[in-house]
Design a protein around this motif. Structure first.
Motif: not given
Length: 358
Positions: A193-203
């Motif tokens: 599983l590849h998980l990407t977390l973002r805040y206001q579009g930023q990783v």
């Protein structure tokens, strides 16, 4: 006993450099100047683990977010358990057999399902096939995006075909099952599983709590994971450790693991007994110890290896010929890796497995 080693970086360098293209339907938030290395977590609860597995037993952390802005790659610990421009954290399974059993993917936070895909097959693809998927912008494979509100979102890639248990618009809770870990899209060698977390579009790196653009640190702090999840970064990961009666490549092992726990003591059926290992993020001067002992505790094969250079992925194996005089019973394989971290702190990881001869 002499030892053998084989380095598979040619395969991994070819595939790892091909960063899977993620969904194009990421959340678009109003642009804001990034004045800090850390996002605003006021409205973010501690994160739930995204995979329901036992780290080090049924799964392992394959890659972290890349924090190096140059062509080089550095994870949050300033080591190389990542690759250039990698935008997420990879929770990997040891083999396709585990993938078929069904390892649940769970929501790291409550929210609304924005988009999903569940139409791509699970497969270990060639470099050319991966390139084709990236050109089509479907490298993420099967997966989904969840909007958590207040600018936060999470993205889940490479899930198993037909496993998604939610639909667009569904409201999910933290820890809710979303589907299974798979090998769809540009998932490379291991099901994960590849998980990407973002805040206001930023990783954002969930292990350091900082943006991807923030520099690495030998003492990362403020993890975003819930303390109860017991998730902490490790400077390396053992990706394979198993007995076999013939030399196995890691690719063969992942697709069809030998899973040997019991073999015949007859030489014609088991001509060799080998202990195989592989690990990712190998560093120069790592000390690797491999040992095989018989049922009486006698050492039949052992080797201490000093890693001669930093490599993406390193494999070794030791073993001996079965001459027909081996005692019946349980044989033990032991692996120990010692390393001094960048700040001088010693790090050790050990594994033990057993094989019965009858």
């Amino acid at each position: 006993m002499r030892y053998f080693y084989k380095f598979f970086s040619s395969l991994l360098k070819l595939t790892l450099c091909l960063t899977p293209t993620l969904f194009t339907f990421v959340i678009i938030s109003p642009a804001s100047a990034q004045t800090s290395t850390r996002p605003d977590t006021t409205f973010l609860a501690p994160l739930h683990a995204p995979v329901d597995c036992d780290l080090g037993t049924s799964c392992f952390l394959l890659h972290y977010v890349d924090h190096n802005k140059s062509d080089a790659a550095q994870d949050l610990n300033c080591t190389q358990q990542t690759y250039d421009t990698h935008k997420g954290t990879d929770f990997a399974l040891y083999s396709a057999a585990e993938m078929k059993q069904g390892i649940p993917v769970t929501a790291v936070q409550g929210g609304t399902v924005l988009r999903l895909r569940d139409s791509m097959p699970d497969a270990s693809l060639s470099a050319e096939q991966i390139k084709a998927l990236l050109k089509q912008n479907v490298g993420c494979g099967n997966g989904l995006v969840i909007d958590h509100g207040h600018g936060w979102s999470s993205q889940y890639c490479h899930m198993r075909l037909g496993s998604l248990k939610v639909k667009e618009g569904d409201i999910v809770k933290a820890g809710q099952e979303l589907g299974f870990v798979g090998q769809s899209g540009a998932a490379q060698l291991f099901p994960h599983l590849h998980l990407t977390l973002r805040y206001q579009g930023q990783v954002v790196d969930p292990f350091s709590g900082t943006y991807m653009t923030a520099p690495c640190s030998t003492h990362p702090t403020k993890s975003l994971w819930a303390a109860s999840e017991n998730l902490s970064p490790a400077p390396l990961a053992v990706t394979a450790f198993f007995f076999s009666t013939s030399q196995e490549t890691i690719k063969t092992y992942v697709s069809t693991p030998p899973d040997l726990t019991q073999i015949s003591a007859r030489p014609e059926q088991s001509p060799k007994i080998l202990l195989n290992m592989a690990y990712i993020a190998a560093q120069k001067d790592d000390k690797i110890q491999l040992t095989i002992t018989d049922p009486t505790g006698k050492t039949l094969s052992d080797q201490t290896i000093i890693q001669n250079k930093t490599r993406i992925h390193q494999t070794y194996y030791i073993g001996f010929w079965n001459k027909g005089n081996l005692p019946i019973g349980v044989y033990t394989g032991h692996l120990k890796i010692d390393r001094h971290l960048a700040d001088g702190t010693p790090f050790t990881t050990e594994k033990t497995i057993h094989l019965t001869l009858d």
